[in-house]
Every structure is written in structure tokens, then in C-alpha cells.
Write a protein that holds these residues in place. Sequence first.
Motif, short mmCIF file in Angstrom:
data_model
loop_
_atom_site.label_atom_id
_atom_site.label_comp_id
_atom_site.label_asym_id
_atom_site.label_seq_id
_atom_site.Cartn_x
_atom_site.Cartn_y
_atom_site.Cartn_z
N LEU A 111 -14.02 40.17 4.65
CA LEU A 111 -15.15 40.05 3.72
C LEU A 111 -14.72 39.38 2.41
N LEU A 112 -13.47 39.63 2.02
CA LEU A 112 -12.98 39.01 0.80
C LEU A 112 -12.16 37.78 1.18
N PRO A 113 -12.47 36.63 0.69
CA PRO A 113 -11.70 35.44 1.07
C PRO A 113 -10.35 35.43 0.35
N GLN A 114 -9.33 35.84 1.07
CA GLN A 114 -8.01 35.94 0.46
C GLN A 114 -7.05 35.18 1.36
N PHE A 115 -6.33 34.20 0.82
CA PHE A 115 -5.52 33.34 1.67
C PHE A 115 -4.04 33.61 1.50
N ALA A 116 -3.30 33.40 2.57
CA ALA A 116 -1.86 33.69 2.55
C ALA A 116 -1.12 32.71 1.64
N LYS A 117 0.09 33.12 1.23
CA LYS A 117 0.93 32.24 0.41
C LYS A 117 1.57 31.19 1.31
N THR A 118 2.15 30.17 0.71
CA THR A 118 2.77 29.12 1.53
C THR A 118 4.20 29.48 1.92
N THR A 119 4.78 30.49 1.29
CA THR A 119 6.14 30.89 1.66
C THR A 119 6.16 32.31 2.18
N ARG A 120 7.15 32.54 3.00
CA ARG A 120 7.33 33.89 3.56
C ARG A 120 8.83 34.08 3.69
N ALA A 121 9.33 35.23 3.28
CA ALA A 121 10.76 35.51 3.43
C ALA A 121 10.94 36.62 4.46
N VAL A 122 11.83 36.38 5.38
CA VAL A 122 12.15 37.41 6.39
C VAL A 122 13.63 37.70 6.26
N THR A 123 13.98 38.90 5.83
CA THR A 123 15.41 39.21 5.66
C THR A 123 16.12 39.03 7.00
N PHE A 124 17.37 38.62 6.93
CA PHE A 124 18.12 38.43 8.18
C PHE A 124 18.21 39.74 8.96
N TYR A 125 18.27 40.85 8.20
CA TYR A 125 18.31 42.17 8.87
C TYR A 125 17.09 42.35 9.78
N ASN A 126 15.94 41.81 9.31
CA ASN A 126 14.71 41.99 10.10
C ASN A 126 14.52 40.96 11.20
N VAL A 127 15.40 39.96 11.25
CA VAL A 127 15.28 38.97 12.34
C VAL A 127 15.86 39.60 13.60
N LEU A 128 15.02 39.74 14.61
CA LEU A 128 15.45 40.43 15.83
C LEU A 128 16.02 39.46 16.86
N TRP A 129 15.46 38.26 16.87
CA TRP A 129 15.94 37.28 17.84
C TRP A 129 15.45 35.89 17.46
N ALA A 130 16.25 34.88 17.75
CA ALA A 130 15.82 33.50 17.55
C ALA A 130 16.33 32.67 18.71
N GLU A 131 15.49 31.78 19.20
CA GLU A 131 15.95 30.92 20.30
C GLU A 131 15.17 29.63 20.32
N LEU A 132 15.76 28.65 20.97
CA LEU A 132 15.07 27.38 21.20
C LEU A 132 14.74 27.36 22.68
N ASP A 133 13.46 27.49 22.98
CA ASP A 133 13.03 27.54 24.37
C ASP A 133 12.34 26.22 24.69
N SER A 134 13.00 25.36 25.39
CA SER A 134 12.63 23.95 25.61
C SER A 134 12.14 23.31 24.31
N PHE A 135 10.86 23.29 24.02
CA PHE A 135 10.42 22.60 22.80
C PHE A 135 10.13 23.55 21.64
N GLU A 136 10.28 24.82 21.88
CA GLU A 136 9.82 25.77 20.86
C GLU A 136 10.94 26.53 20.17
N VAL A 137 10.86 26.60 18.83
CA VAL A 137 11.74 27.51 18.08
C VAL A 137 10.97 28.83 17.97
#
Length: 550
Positions: A71-97
Motif C-alpha cells: 500500500l505504501l510505495p517504498q522502493f529498495a536501495k541500490t546496494t545490499r551488503a551480505v556479510t561473508f558469514y551469511n553467504v551459504l554457497w556460491a557457484e557458477l552454474d553454466s551461465f548463472e552466478v
Amino acid sequence: MSHTDHAPDSVTTNPFEHADDVSDTTAVASPETALVLNVGRNATLTLGTDALIVLDEGLKHQRAPGNLCGLLPQFAKTTRAVTFYNVLWAELDSFEVIINYAQPTGKEGCRVECICYTVMDKTLHGYTKIWVDALMDRAYPSNTKRRKRMKVLINPFGGQGHAQRLWAREVEPIFAAARCEVDVERTAYKGHAMEIAEKLDVEAVDVVACASGDGLPYEVFNGLAKQAEPRRALRSVAVAQIPCGSGNAMAVNLYGTDSPSLAAVAIVKGVRTPLDLTAITQGTNTYYSFLSQAVGIVAESDLGTESLRWMGGFRFKWGVLVRLLGKTIYPAELSVVVDSDDKRAIRETYRHAVDAHQAATAKHLPAETYLFSDENATATAPSTLPPLTYGTILDPLPPAFQTQDLPTLGNFFVGKMVLMSADARFFVTALPTDGRLDMINIDGSIQRTTALRMLSTIEQGTLMNFPEVSYRKVRAYRITPRMRATAPGRRWRARVGRWLGGAGGQREGLISIDGERVPFEAYQAEVVQGLGTVLSKRGPVYEFELPKSP
Ligand SMILES: Nc1ncnc2c1ncn2[C@@H]1O[C@H](COP(=O)(O)OP(=O)(O)OP(=O)(O)O)[C@@H](O)[C@H]1O
């Protein structure tokens, strides 16, 4: 789950450098230099000091969550920080990060979210792979094992009986997002977890994670101690807790939380840490305790208040209060091998240990000096349990023990961890691997007003400051509890007190080992340094800060 697709324009190691100037980055990039990944004309993923920084103009057009159903038009910020501690997994799957991470949802939890960008340009795949590897190296430092192989035990009756639901909703998605291998089993009866641990293939499992209270971890340590090669089993398998019980001390001390989802992240990111276990001999039995032993008011208020379960979490506090006001005493003979009974020196030693840990962390000293590395966990461990230095309860008392008769003992409480629950800081100088037990004795005949003041300081962790509290570091002890005799004129009053305290039908005294009841008879306890293995956030110190004063 957030999903943002962008074709990357280019890659660079410097966010301020123009992409054209670094067209050959693919050739020179290494995990140390690959800091920035351009994933679109207006989007970058940057490896910051402690966090992954996502900068994406596209995020501006996404609605932020929690805006009153849109109901309230509220838009996200352009930056986001994810602490490395909170990163659970990262991979390159054919074309996708693909980056899976834990998104905090207030104080009490987190949920899995995903950052996903498509990399269309095949020539950039080499660099992207290096960047993803560099992110994974930050998400999982060298002392943290990836893709842990977990045996998960669920106590369907732990706590309020919600363990199964908590596991499925809050924990399983986190383990899956971190690509852990998971084998789940429900405990069907008391002692089942011990049997499972005794038969466990310790080569095939890194962690036994108990979705329970502290009862299942206790059983697992004892099951591992019954293996054909017990010491090796206790060293190679880490015992962990997904807090789903009424007492979740293991999680609170080692992960700093009793939230199942936050504990799940702590387990995924946990570093293997040796934990002293206390070998207890009673009759011909041997138990291994990881948390505490109690005779007197704490044991009675925990185990002797079953009839007051309807009170929920208040049951224990009520039990303590009634017994304190009734000046209940629990006579015993106590023999102790004391390491230190000087509270000031005990605090100093503790502070030195914490300072040394902080200095080592700041200098990035190798964790292997105090932690087991995963690779040599089993290779260097002797297979049998170490012989007990002071023998068993069946042996004559060795001369190293000092004996006291305690006819008016009120509280005898010994601990290996600081917090006995989220708000009960009893053993404020306890360390996981110092080869000592913290022992508290309080006389039961102290003034009621003093006892009530003591009660109110347990939450802040200042109980040891009272002159009436004996606080010692010990290596071993033997206790012989006795039933108290009630004077004939006071029998009726004592009966009412017992009834009010939830112990109406109780015929004998209670002894608690890690919250589990054992026979009311003499036992001997001896700390065995680093015998068990757990997962922790910080290694050699618990998630706790000693109050500054005195
Ligand atoms: N299926 C089962 N049926 C009955 N008891 C079980 C079962 N599975 C495990 N148990 C026992 O339940 C006890 C308590 O377990 P746990 O510590 O997980 O829960 P809790 O709620 O924190 O404990 P408590 O009941 O002491 O408050 C343990 O002794 C364990 O052996």
C-alpha cells in the motif's frame, strides 16, 4: 527469493577503472585480485572487507519488503551488503552466478535468499569462476569445512514438541542452501540417540546435529564414548545442537543464539573446537558430561518440578524461589582437587585467555594452534580413552583431594559452559578447553534476602561476586550426598514446602548431569581436556563477555 538477471558487460578488479582498460583481466585475475564482478551495465558484485556488496540500479525498482502489503510505495536501495558469514554457497552454474545467503529476519532468525545473475559472455567465464571461488574462500575461511556431512537427530518430544516443524521450516532450507549432506533420523525413545551414536560410521559423518534440547547432545557424546575406538570417534565427529528443547545451553554458549535458523548458520559456518568433557563414575557406570552437574537446589528445581510443567519456562524459577524461601539444605561430603579458589586470579586468567584469543584473531594466526583441522582430525587421535588421573568412585580417595563436610549445603553446581540457559550466566569464567571445571557452592542457611539478591544477579553474570558464593576452578571432585533429616516439629511445614515446590511425591534427593537424572548416590568427576568436539563461532571462548566490574 530475489532473482535478478543481467548480462555482464565486463569484469574488472577496480570498481573505478573503466572496463575497456582491463580487457585482459581474465588472464591475470586470481582469488586475491578478483574483487569486482560486473554483472550488467548497472550492476556489480564486490568482495568488500567483511561483506559481499551488491550494487544494482535495478534493485531501485523493486519494492522493499514490509511496506504494508504494497500500500505504501517504498522502493529498495541500490546496494545490499551480505556479510561473508551469511553467504551459504556460491557457484557458477553454466551461465548463472548463484549466491545463496542467510537474510536476517529480525533478532530471532533468518531465511534463505538467493542472488542470481546470468553471465551470457562465455569469454568471461574464467574470471567469473575465479571470482566465485574468491567469494567462497571468504565465506568459508580455511578452518571451516564446506558441505559438512551431517547426521541430524530430531527429538519429536523435545521442548514444546515443535522440533520436527522447526527443523523443516527453519533449518533444513539453510543446510540445503549450503549444500550440506544430510541424513535425518527421529529418536523413538530415551537412549535412542546414544545407540545411534554408538553405531555411527564416524568416517562418513562430520557432525551429529541434534534438533533437541541438551539431552540429545549428552546422549551423543556418551554414545560416541561407547564406540570401539571412542577417542577417535569423539575427535572426528563434532556434536552440534539445533535448539528445539526447553534447555538449549549448547547453542547459546557456542553459537550465541537459541534461534534454530541462526544456529543452523552457525553450524554451517562452525569451526571444529575441542571441548573438555567430564568423566563421571558412579557405581560401575561412567557418564560423560559436557555441560553441568548439580546437587541441591538447581537439580531439585530442574528435575523435581515435573508436576509444574504447566508453568512452562517459569517452572525452574518458581522451583528455586520456593526452595530458597524455605532455606532448603542438601547435606553432602565434598572432596575436591582445587586448581584455584582466588576469584580475582580466576577472572584475570579468564581475561588473559580472551585477550590472547582476540590478539590471535587480529593477527590472523593459524587456528590450528588450538583447533583440530578437519584433515588430521582422525589421523592423529589415539583410539582409546585416556586413563583417569584420579581413578573412579570405587577407588580409595587419592591424597590430592581436600575434603569438607557440608551439612548445610544449599547449591552445588559445576559447569563447563557459561550459560545454563539464554538468561542464566552461572559460570562466567568457563572456557571450552582449559582443562578445568568451574564450581559454585552456596550455603543453604544464608539469609533469604541475600539469596534473593543472588537470584537477581544470575542474568547479569555477577553471582560470583557475592562473598557468600564459593567459586573455584577445579580438576576433579567426589561428592557424597545425604538425605536431610527433618526435625519432628517441622515435618508438616517441610511437606507443604515440597508440595509448593513441585516435589510432593519425591522420596529421595536428585542429582542432575547435563539436565538428566542419575541415581542419588556418591559419584566422582574428573575433567578430560579436549576429549569432545563441537562446532563454535570463535573457537577457544564462548559467546559471552565477562562483566567489567569488579
Ligand atoms: N521419542 C522419544 N520419546 C521419549 N523420550 C525421548 C525421545 N527421544 C528423545 N527422548 C529423551 O528426551 C529427553 C529430553 O530431550 P531434550 O533435551 O531433547 O529435550 P528438552 O525438552 O530440552 O528436555 P527436558 O524434557 O529435560 O526439558 C532426553 O533424555 C532424550 O533421551
